[in-house]
Design a protein around this motif. Structure first.
Motif, PDB file in Angstrom:
ATOM      1  N   TRP A  81       0.815  -1.211   0.000  1.00  0.00           N
ATOM      2  CA  TRP A  81       0.000   0.000   0.000  1.00  0.00           C
ATOM      3  C   TRP A  81       0.849   1.263   0.000  1.00  0.00           C
ATOM      4  O   TRP A  81       0.626   2.160  -0.804  1.00  0.00           O
TER       5      TRP A  81
ATOM      6  N   ALA B 234      -1.150   3.196  -2.849  1.00  0.00           N
ATOM      7  CA  ALA B 234      -1.301   4.605  -2.489  1.00  0.00           C
ATOM      8  C   ALA B 234      -0.675   5.515  -3.540  1.00  0.00           C
ATOM      9  O   ALA B 234      -1.187   6.606  -3.813  1.00  0.00           O
TER      10      ALA B 234
ATOM     11  N   LEU C   4      -2.802   9.854   1.921  1.00  0.00           N
ATOM     12  CA  LEU C   4      -4.013   9.114   2.213  1.00  0.00           C
ATOM     13  C   LEU C   4      -3.875   8.385   3.552  1.00  0.00           C
ATOM     14  O   LEU C   4      -2.837   7.799   3.834  1.00  0.00           O
ATOM     15  N   THR C   5      -4.911   8.413   4.353  1.00  0.00           N
ATOM     16  CA  THR C   5      -4.938   7.655   5.594  1.00  0.00           C
ATOM     17  C   THR C   5      -5.696   6.365   5.326  1.00  0.00           C
ATOM     18  O   THR C   5      -6.836   6.394   4.860  1.00  0.00           O
ATOM     19  N   VAL C   6      -5.084   5.232   5.628  1.00  0.00           N
ATOM     20  CA  VAL C   6      -5.647   3.943   5.249  1.00  0.00           C
ATOM     21  C   VAL C   6      -5.926   3.101   6.491  1.00  0.00           C
ATOM     22  O   VAL C   6      -5.249   3.226   7.516  1.00  0.00           O
TER      23      VAL C   6
ATOM     24  N   ARG D  18      -2.287  -1.026   6.224  1.00  0.00           N
ATOM     25  CA  ARG D  18      -1.230  -1.013   5.213  1.00  0.00           C
ATOM     26  C   ARG D  18      -0.886  -2.444   4.800  1.00  0.00           C
ATOM     27  O   ARG D  18      -0.172  -3.138   5.518  1.00  0.00           O
TER      28      ARG D  18
ATOM     29  N   GLN E 265     -10.723  -2.661   1.514  1.00  0.00           N
ATOM     30  CA  GLN E 265      -9.857  -1.624   2.072  1.00  0.00           C
ATOM     31  C   GLN E 265     -10.619  -0.306   2.194  1.00  0.00           C
ATOM     32  O   GLN E 265     -11.528  -0.021   1.399  1.00  0.00           O
TER      33      GLN E 265
ATOM     34  N   CYS F  36      -9.906   4.029   2.946  1.00  0.00           N
ATOM     35  CA  CYS F  36      -8.971   5.135   3.167  1.00  0.00           C
ATOM     36  C   CYS F  36      -9.749   6.447   3.144  1.00  0.00           C
ATOM     37  O   CYS F  36     -10.896   6.494   2.715  1.00  0.00           O
ATOM     38  N   HIS F  37      -9.112   7.505   3.660  1.00  0.00           N
ATOM     39  CA  HIS F  37      -9.775   8.805   3.607  1.00  0.00           C
ATOM     40  C   HIS F  37      -8.759   9.897   3.301  1.00  0.00           C
ATOM     41  O   HIS F  37      -7.561   9.730   3.497  1.00  0.00           O
TER      42      HIS F  37
ATOM     43  N   ASP G 107     -11.517   8.861  11.033  1.00  0.00           N
ATOM     44  CA  ASP G 107     -10.145   8.499  10.703  1.00  0.00           C
ATOM     45  C   ASP G 107     -10.158   7.041  10.256  1.00  0.00           C
ATOM     46  O   ASP G 107     -10.529   6.153  11.030  1.00  0.00           O
ATOM     47  N   ALA G 108      -9.783   6.784   9.009  1.00  0.00           N
ATOM     48  CA  ALA G 108      -9.879   5.432   8.451  1.00  0.00           C
ATOM     49  C   ALA G 108      -9.072   4.429   9.256  1.00  0.00           C
ATOM     50  O   ALA G 108      -9.465   3.262   9.384  1.00  0.00           O
ATOM     51  N   ARG G 109      -7.968   4.868   9.839  1.00  0.00           N
ATOM     52  CA  ARG G 109      -7.110   3.968  10.600  1.00  0.00           C
ATOM     53  C   ARG G 109      -7.562   3.836  12.058  1.00  0.00           C
ATOM     54  O   ARG G 109      -7.876   2.745  12.542  1.00  0.00           O
TER      55      ARG G 109
END
Length: 268
Positions: free
Chosen positions: A13, A23, A42-44, A47, A57, A59-60, A97-99
């Protein structure tokens, strides 16, 4: 954004110099269409490593202007390569927050023990195992790994990072086509953890190890040289879970806290 990809031709990623990454390719498409500055990027949700696939998956990113989600999805898929798709786009609250807002990640690992190996159309997402596997032995080993434990034996060392995780689901099934599928779900995973878990269970499944050995590995406090990391191509991230929108901020705060085992946590 919900994202799916065939990881075979990606170096994972995260963006890496001179390497094709998910990414990196997605970021290039966003710059082409929207001219956005992706620093810090990108915040995923998770990873994935080189060769690992994804069907679920998440992400944001922040955009300087709004666009209808369906139009954004169509435009992105119009410029993305065929091995990377944006399956859905939606507007998110500012505290999403995607993570860190994620409550779980769910992976599946596909294995065939057929004497002829993987079928040609599935060779990129299914591991061919050279020995017969017993479903009961695989599940016996899997059951010992469920719960909150220190999974140091299954994790690559990372300075100042905890290896304590909580696995809420780990089981195997054999589908009608004969493929064995491991499903593993946890709040989070450390690097190479899922593939290491699978590697250990496969040795129990083909009879070379007693299933109890899989659980005994939890007593180790460093990476075990006895655990073989299963190849990347059998693994796929299939789902990421999130709480109600009102709980995004609270979940993110909770996730950032360092995990420690409770005094009553049994050691195997």
């Amino acid at each position: 954004m919900d994202v799916a990809y065939d990881g075979a031709d990606f170096s994972g990623w995260a963006v890496q110099p001179d390497r094709r990454t998910v990414a990196g390719v997605l970021g290039d498409a966003l710059r082409t269409l929207y001219g956005v500055d992706l620093e810090p990027g990108l915040t995923v949700a998770g990873r994935t490593d080189a060769g690992v696939h994804a069907t679920g998956q998440v992400c944001h990113l922040d955009l300087p202007h709004s666009e209808l989600p369906d139009r954004m999805s169509r435009r992105l898929n119009g410029v993305l390569p065929g091995d990377l798709r944006v399956t859905a786009v939606s507007a998110a609250p500012a505290d999403f927050d995607a993570r860190f807002a994620a409550t779980f990640r769910r992976y599946e690992y596909r294995v065939t023990d057929a004497p002829f190996g993987a079928m040609p159309l599935r060779r990129r997402d299914t591991l061919a195992w050279p020995r017969p596997l017993e479903l009961d032995r695989l599940n016996a080993g899997a059951a010992l790994l469920v719960g909150e434990h220190d999974y140091a034996a299954f994790c690559r060392h990372k300075e100042n990072a905890t290896t304590i995780r909580e696995i809420t689901r780990l089981d195997w099934r054999r589908d009608s086509d004969g493929i064995l599928v491991a499903t593993v779900q946890a709040d989070a995973f450390c690097q190479a953890m899922v593939r290491s878990l699978v590697g250990a269970m496969l040795f129990a499944g083909d009879g070379r190890r007693d299933p109890r050995w899989v659980g005994e590995l939890l007593s180790m406090r460093s990476r075990s040289s006895e655990v073989t990391v299963a190849p990347a191509h059998g693994l796929a991230l299939v789902a990421v879970g999130y709480p109600d929108p009102a709980d995004f901020a609270g979940q993110a705060t909770k996730t950032r806290r360092l995990r420690v085992l409770s005094p009553t946590e049994p050691q195997l």
